[in-house]
Write a protein that holds these residues in place. Structure first.
Motif, PDB file in Angstrom:
ATOM      1  N   LEU A 164       0.842  -1.184   0.000  1.00  0.00           N
ATOM      2  CA  LEU A 164       0.000   0.000   0.000  1.00  0.00           C
ATOM      3  C   LEU A 164       0.885   1.245   0.000  1.00  0.00           C
ATOM      4  CD1 LEU A 164      -2.873   1.241   0.245  1.00  0.00           C
ATOM      5  CD2 LEU A 164      -2.525   1.202   2.730  1.00  0.00           C
ATOM      6  N   VAL A 165       0.682   2.126  -0.996  1.00  0.00           N
ATOM      7  CA  VAL A 165       1.504   3.341  -1.083  1.00  0.00           C
ATOM      8  C   VAL A 165       0.681   4.622  -0.965  1.00  0.00           C
ATOM      9  CG1 VAL A 165       3.381   2.275  -2.388  1.00  0.00           C
ATOM     10  CG2 VAL A 165       1.465   3.312  -3.619  1.00  0.00           C
ATOM     11  N   GLU A 166      -0.651   4.494  -1.044  1.00  0.00           N
ATOM     12  CA  GLU A 166      -1.489   5.680  -0.944  1.00  0.00           C
ATOM     13  C   GLU A 166      -2.926   5.260  -0.659  1.00  0.00           C
ATOM     14  OE1 GLU A 166      -2.540   9.562  -3.762  1.00  0.00           O
ATOM     15  OE2 GLU A 166      -1.364   7.930  -4.582  1.00  0.00           O
ATOM     16  N   SER A 167      -3.618   6.083   0.121  1.00  0.00           N
ATOM     17  CA  SER A 167      -5.047   5.862   0.339  1.00  0.00           C
ATOM     18  C   SER A 167      -5.736   7.211   0.445  1.00  0.00           C
ATOM     19  CB  SER A 167      -5.290   5.031   1.601  1.00  0.00           C
ATOM     20  OG  SER A 167      -4.858   5.731   2.744  1.00  0.00           O
ATOM     21  N   LYS A 168      -6.995   7.220   0.069  1.00  0.00           N
ATOM     22  CA  LYS A 168      -7.781   8.451   0.111  1.00  0.00           C
ATOM     23  C   LYS A 168      -9.212   8.084   0.436  1.00  0.00           C
ATOM     24  CE  LYS A 168      -9.348  12.275  -2.771  1.00  0.00           C
ATOM     25  NZ  LYS A 168      -8.805  13.528  -2.454  1.00  0.00           N
ATOM     26  N   VAL A 169      -9.782   8.762   1.435  1.00  0.00           N
ATOM     27  CA  VAL A 169     -11.167   8.531   1.821  1.00  0.00           C
ATOM     28  C   VAL A 169     -12.016   9.643   1.205  1.00  0.00           C
ATOM     29  CG1 VAL A 169     -12.779   8.322   3.743  1.00  0.00           C
ATOM     30  CG2 VAL A 169     -10.438   7.454   3.984  1.00  0.00           C
ATOM     31  N   PHE A 170     -13.096   9.253   0.548  1.00  0.00           N
ATOM     32  CA  PHE A 170     -14.016  10.204  -0.062  1.00  0.00           C
ATOM     33  C   PHE A 170     -15.201  10.455   0.876  1.00  0.00           C
ATOM     34  CE2 PHE A 170     -11.996   7.925  -3.640  1.00  0.00           C
ATOM     35  CZ  PHE A 170     -11.373   9.004  -4.261  1.00  0.00           C
ATOM     36  N   LYS A 171     -15.892  11.565   0.672  1.00  0.00           N
ATOM     37  CA  LYS A 171     -17.046  11.916   1.500  1.00  0.00           C
ATOM     38  C   LYS A 171     -18.119  10.839   1.476  1.00  0.00           C
ATOM     39  CE  LYS A 171     -16.397  16.829   0.786  1.00  0.00           C
ATOM     40  NZ  LYS A 171     -16.817  17.965  -0.030  1.00  0.00           N
ATOM     41  N   SER A 172     -18.230  10.129   0.367  1.00  0.00           N
ATOM     42  CA  SER A 172     -19.229   9.070   0.218  1.00  0.00           C
ATOM     43  C   SER A 172     -18.928   7.846   1.076  1.00  0.00           C
ATOM     44  CB  SER A 172     -19.301   8.629  -1.242  1.00  0.00           C
ATOM     45  OG  SER A 172     -18.061   8.019  -1.623  1.00  0.00           O
ATOM     46  N   GLY A 173     -17.724   7.782   1.622  1.00  0.00           N
ATOM     47  CA  GLY A 173     -17.290   6.609   2.365  1.00  0.00           C
ATOM     48  C   GLY A 173     -16.478   5.648   1.523  1.00  0.00           C
ATOM     49  N   VAL A 175     -13.248   4.399  -0.507  1.00  0.00           N
ATOM     50  CA  VAL A 175     -11.828   4.548  -0.210  1.00  0.00           C
ATOM     51  C   VAL A 175     -11.020   4.136  -1.431  1.00  0.00           C
ATOM     52  CG1 VAL A 175      -9.933   3.817   1.302  1.00  0.00           C
ATOM     53  CG2 VAL A 175     -12.251   3.996   2.220  1.00  0.00           C
ATOM     54  N   ALA A 176     -10.127   5.017  -1.869  1.00  0.00           N
ATOM     55  CA  ALA A 176      -9.218   4.695  -2.969  1.00  0.00           C
ATOM     56  C   ALA A 176      -7.930   4.163  -2.363  1.00  0.00           C
ATOM     57  CB  ALA A 176      -8.937   5.926  -3.826  1.00  0.00           C
ATOM     58  N   LEU A 177      -7.538   2.989  -2.787  1.00  0.00           N
ATOM     59  CA  LEU A 177      -6.315   2.345  -2.312  1.00  0.00           C
ATOM     60  C   LEU A 177      -5.393   2.136  -3.500  1.00  0.00           C
ATOM     61  CD1 LEU A 177      -8.139  -0.355  -0.194  1.00  0.00           C
ATOM     62  CD2 LEU A 177      -7.024   1.716   0.682  1.00  0.00           C
ATOM     63  N   ARG A 178      -4.164   2.578  -3.375  1.00  0.00           N
ATOM     64  CA  ARG A 178      -3.178   2.406  -4.449  1.00  0.00           C
ATOM     65  C   ARG A 178      -2.076   1.483  -3.942  1.00  0.00           C
ATOM     66  NH1 ARG A 178       1.180   6.439  -5.718  1.00  0.00           N
ATOM     67  NH2 ARG A 178       2.352   5.404  -7.330  1.00  0.00           N
ATOM     68  N   TYR A 179      -1.930   0.358  -4.637  1.00  0.00           N
ATOM     69  CA  TYR A 179      -0.934  -0.657  -4.279  1.00  0.00           C
ATOM     70  C   TYR A 179       0.076  -0.818  -5.399  1.00  0.00           C
ATOM     71  CZ  TYR A 179      -4.215  -2.322  -0.692  1.00  0.00           C
ATOM     72  OH  TYR A 179      -5.054  -2.423   0.371  1.00  0.00           O
ATOM     73  N   LEU A 180       1.304  -1.121  -5.045  1.00  0.00           N
ATOM     74  CA  LEU A 180       2.338  -1.490  -6.008  1.00  0.00           C
ATOM     75  C   LEU A 180       2.650  -2.961  -5.811  1.00  0.00           C
ATOM     76  CD1 LEU A 180       4.901   1.454  -5.619  1.00  0.00           C
ATOM     77  CD2 LEU A 180       3.024   1.250  -7.264  1.00  0.00           C
ATOM     78  N   LYS A 181       2.977  -3.635  -6.914  1.00  0.00           N
ATOM     79  CA  LYS A 181       3.403  -5.031  -6.756  1.00  0.00           C
ATOM     80  C   LYS A 181       4.793  -5.014  -6.122  1.00  0.00           C
ATOM     81  CE  LYS A 181       5.606  -5.944 -11.151  1.00  0.00           C
ATOM     82  NZ  LYS A 181       5.667  -6.733 -12.354  1.00  0.00           N
ATOM     83  N   GLN A 182       5.051  -6.039  -5.340  1.00  0.00           N
ATOM     84  CA  GLN A 182       6.369  -6.117  -4.687  1.00  0.00           C
ATOM     85  C   GLN A 182       7.265  -7.079  -5.434  1.00  0.00           C
ATOM     86  OE1 GLN A 182       6.680  -6.410  -0.470  1.00  0.00           O
ATOM     87  NE2 GLN A 182       4.760  -5.361  -0.138  1.00  0.00           N
TER      88      GLN A 182
END
Length: 182
Positions: A164-173, A175-182
């Motif tokens: 997991l390298v980034e996450s963002k919570v929106f008002k709607s509930g 959640v955007a999760l950005r993952y990189l392969k390892q």
């Protein structure tokens, strides 16, 4: 080298069927528009997803607001590759490829350009296992659908480890999760 980016909406229980999920609000729609406008110059689809997306997004009558208009114009204008053994030809700047999707995407990653957006569900296990997908952008909506197509159907031959390298919570509930392969 170009990256292959999988970006998809899904429910908490992993369902990705677009008819089961809430329509994107301004924040979520804006998230996908930014991703496609800044980082992507090619979209790779499987046949089923291509046929869901087109001609719907190419028809201006389906653009209900500024967000839809921006998305529809960008999506239609981008170059596309559709992987299919049954589709003979395609429209909207689209090239049909009937060879191995993983091999083709690995070749495309070596060519000059921006990143490649992956718009398919059916090929995720094959492409993930081949190491083709570099980033996973998962927008998880606060709903449990209980049935339908899941992000990964069946199983992978081996576990895929992501970071997991980034996450963002929106008002709607959502959640955007950005993952990189390892």
């Amino acid at each position: 080298m170009r990256k292959v980016i999988l970006a998809i909406n899904m429910s908490i229980d992993g369902c990705v069927g677009h008819m089961s999920l809430p329509g994107p609000d301004e924040e979520v729609g804006g998230y996908f528009n930014v991703l496609m406008n800044q980082d992507v110059d090619l979209i790779a689809y499987g046949r089923k997803m291509y046929e869901i997306m087109f001609p719907y997004w190419a028809d201006e009558a389906n653009w209900n607001d500024e967000l839809d208009t921006e998305f529809g114009q960008r999506l239609t204008a981008l170059d596309k590759v559709v992987f299919s053994r049954t589709l003979a030809n395609a429209e909207y700047n689209t090239r049909v490829v009937s060879t191995d999707p993983a091999a083709e995407l690995l070749k495309l990653k070596q060519t000059p350009g921006k990143n490649i957006y992956l718009g398919t569900v059916s090929m995720i296990p094959q492409l993930a296992q081949a190491g083709v997908i570099d980033e996973y952008h998962l927008v998880v909506h606060p709903v449990i659908v209980g049935r339908g197509t899941r992000l990964v159907e069946g199983s992978l031959p081996e576990r895929l480890q992501l970071k997991l390298v980034e996450s963002k919570v929106f008002k709607s509930g959502a959640v955007a999760l950005r993952y990189l392969k390892q």
